[in-house]
Design a protein around this motif. Structure first.
Motif, PDB file in Angstrom:
ATOM      1  N   MET A 272       1.979   2.057   3.503  1.00 61.78           N
ATOM      2  CA  MET A 272       0.964   2.265   4.543  1.00 61.78           C
ATOM      3  C   MET A 272       0.912   1.093   5.525  1.00 61.78           C
ATOM      4  SD  MET A 272      -2.042   4.137   2.390  1.00 61.78           S
ATOM      5  CE  MET A 272      -2.864   4.848   3.814  1.00 61.78           C
ATOM      6  N   VAL A 273       1.378  -0.069   5.083  1.00 64.24           N
ATOM      7  CA  VAL A 273       1.468  -1.235   5.962  1.00 64.24           C
ATOM      8  C   VAL A 273       2.883  -1.780   5.853  1.00 64.24           C
ATOM      9  CG1 VAL A 273       0.644  -3.577   6.411  1.00 64.24           C
ATOM     10  CG2 VAL A 273      -0.980  -1.807   5.731  1.00 64.24           C
TER      11      VAL A 273
ATOM     12  N   MET B 134      -9.543  -4.165   3.033  1.00 60.58           N
ATOM     13  CA  MET B 134      -8.339  -3.702   2.340  1.00 60.58           C
ATOM     14  C   MET B 134      -7.125  -3.812   3.273  1.00 60.58           C
ATOM     15  SD  MET B 134      -7.358  -0.056   0.550  1.00 60.58           S
ATOM     16  CE  MET B 134      -7.478   0.856   2.064  1.00 60.58           C
ATOM     17  N   LEU B 135      -7.303  -3.467   4.534  1.00 60.37           N
ATOM     18  CA  LEU B 135      -6.209  -3.555   5.499  1.00 60.37           C
ATOM     19  C   LEU B 135      -5.738  -4.997   5.657  1.00 60.37           C
ATOM     20  CD1 LEU B 135      -4.324  -2.383   7.620  1.00 60.37           C
ATOM     21  CD2 LEU B 135      -6.220  -2.486   9.260  1.00 60.37           C
TER      22      LEU B 135
ATOM     23  N   THR C  38      -4.633   6.082   9.040  1.00 60.82           N
ATOM     24  CA  THR C  38      -5.750   6.390   8.133  1.00 60.82           C
ATOM     25  C   THR C  38      -6.446   5.126   7.616  1.00 60.82           C
ATOM     26  OG1 THR C  38      -4.297   6.483   6.192  1.00 60.82           O
ATOM     27  CG2 THR C  38      -4.672   8.559   7.383  1.00 60.82           C
ATOM     28  N   LEU C  39      -5.803   3.982   7.762  1.00 57.36           N
ATOM     29  CA  LEU C  39      -6.421   2.723   7.327  1.00 57.36           C
ATOM     30  C   LEU C  39      -7.297   2.093   8.400  1.00 57.36           C
ATOM     31  CD1 LEU C  39      -3.392   1.025   5.506  1.00 57.36           C
ATOM     32  CD2 LEU C  39      -5.388   2.086   4.456  1.00 57.36           C
TER      33      LEU C  39
ATOM     34  N   ILE D 108       0.894   0.055  10.906  1.00 57.89           N
ATOM     35  CA  ILE D 108      -0.244   0.380  10.054  1.00 57.89           C
ATOM     36  C   ILE D 108      -0.488   1.878  10.115  1.00 57.89           C
ATOM     37  CG2 ILE D 108      -2.712   0.013   9.677  1.00 57.89           C
ATOM     38  CD1 ILE D 108      -2.330  -2.731  11.115  1.00 57.89           C
ATOM     39  N   ASP D 109      -0.580   2.489   8.946  1.00 62.34           N
ATOM     40  CA  ASP D 109      -0.905   3.908   8.875  1.00 62.34           C
ATOM     41  C   ASP D 109      -2.286   4.106   9.507  1.00 62.34           C
ATOM     42  OD1 ASP D 109      -2.131   6.376   7.719  1.00 62.34           O
ATOM     43  OD2 ASP D 109      -0.177   6.502   6.714  1.00 62.34           O
TER      44      ASP D 109
ATOM     45  N   LEU E 268      -3.649  -5.849   2.702  1.00 68.36           N
ATOM     46  CA  LEU E 268      -2.350  -5.178   2.737  1.00 68.36           C
ATOM     47  C   LEU E 268      -1.400  -5.854   3.733  1.00 68.36           C
ATOM     48  CD1 LEU E 268      -3.402  -1.420   2.491  1.00 68.36           C
ATOM     49  CD2 LEU E 268      -2.268  -2.800   0.734  1.00 68.36           C
TER      50      LEU E 268
ATOM     51  N   GLY F 223       0.809  -1.219   0.000  1.00 65.17           N
ATOM     52  CA  GLY F 223       0.000   0.000   0.000  1.00 65.17           C
ATOM     53  C   GLY F 223       0.833   1.255   0.000  1.00 65.17           C
TER      54      GLY F 223
ATOM     55  N   ASP G 170     -12.424   0.229   5.735  1.00 62.33           N
ATOM     56  CA  ASP G 170     -11.176  -0.226   5.118  1.00 62.33           C
ATOM     57  C   ASP G 170     -10.664  -1.550   5.691  1.00 62.33           C
ATOM     58  OD1 ASP G 170     -11.001   1.977   3.428  1.00 62.33           O
ATOM     59  OD2 ASP G 170      -9.904   3.173   4.895  1.00 62.33           O
TER      60      ASP G 170
ATOM     61  N   THR H 164     -10.209   2.297   9.727  1.00 66.87           N
ATOM     62  CA  THR H 164     -11.642   2.597   9.705  1.00 66.87           C
ATOM     63  C   THR H 164     -12.385   1.313   9.343  1.00 66.87           C
ATOM     64  OG1 THR H 164     -11.671   3.220   7.372  1.00 66.87           O
ATOM     65  CG2 THR H 164     -11.201   4.975   8.960  1.00 66.87           C
TER      66      THR H 164
END
Length: 106
Positions: free
Chosen positions: A38-39, A66-67, A57-58, A54-55, A70, A35, A63, A60
């Protein structure tokens, strides 16, 4: 007979060096990313999971899937890097020894 004794000596030396390599690989870290960074997953070169970053912003509920993907991708990236590192270190260790092709030492 002399060749057999020489070979046994080399085997004992290689065994000692393999033990040292095992310890070295556990101490070496590799990082996999996904990502766009982001990960991040950190593994030992032997594959022990050491950390996940983990960023925020992910984080939520929308997400979550998707997380998860990632994290799996970052782990696969780190595992591939660890496998390459193990292969390089093993080749350097066994250089010049008559080891059959395809024999895996780890």
């Amino acid at each position: 007979m002399k060749d057999l004794l020489g070979m046994m000596s080399k085997v004992k030396e290689m065994q000692s060096r393999m033990e040292e390599l095992q310890q070295e690989l556990e101490a070496l870290d590799v990082q996999g990313v996904a990502g766009g960074g982001m990960v991040k997953v950190t593994l030992s070169a032997k594959g022990t999971l050491k950390a996940i970053a983990i960023d925020p912003t992910l984080l939520t509920p929308d997400d979550a899937e998707m997380l998860e993907d990632l994290i799996v991708a970052a782990h696969a990236d780190a595992r591939a890097k660890a496998d390459r590192l193990v292969q390089e270190k093993t080749q350097a260790l066994t250089a010049g020894l008559p080891i059959p092709p395809g024999l895996k030492l780890f």
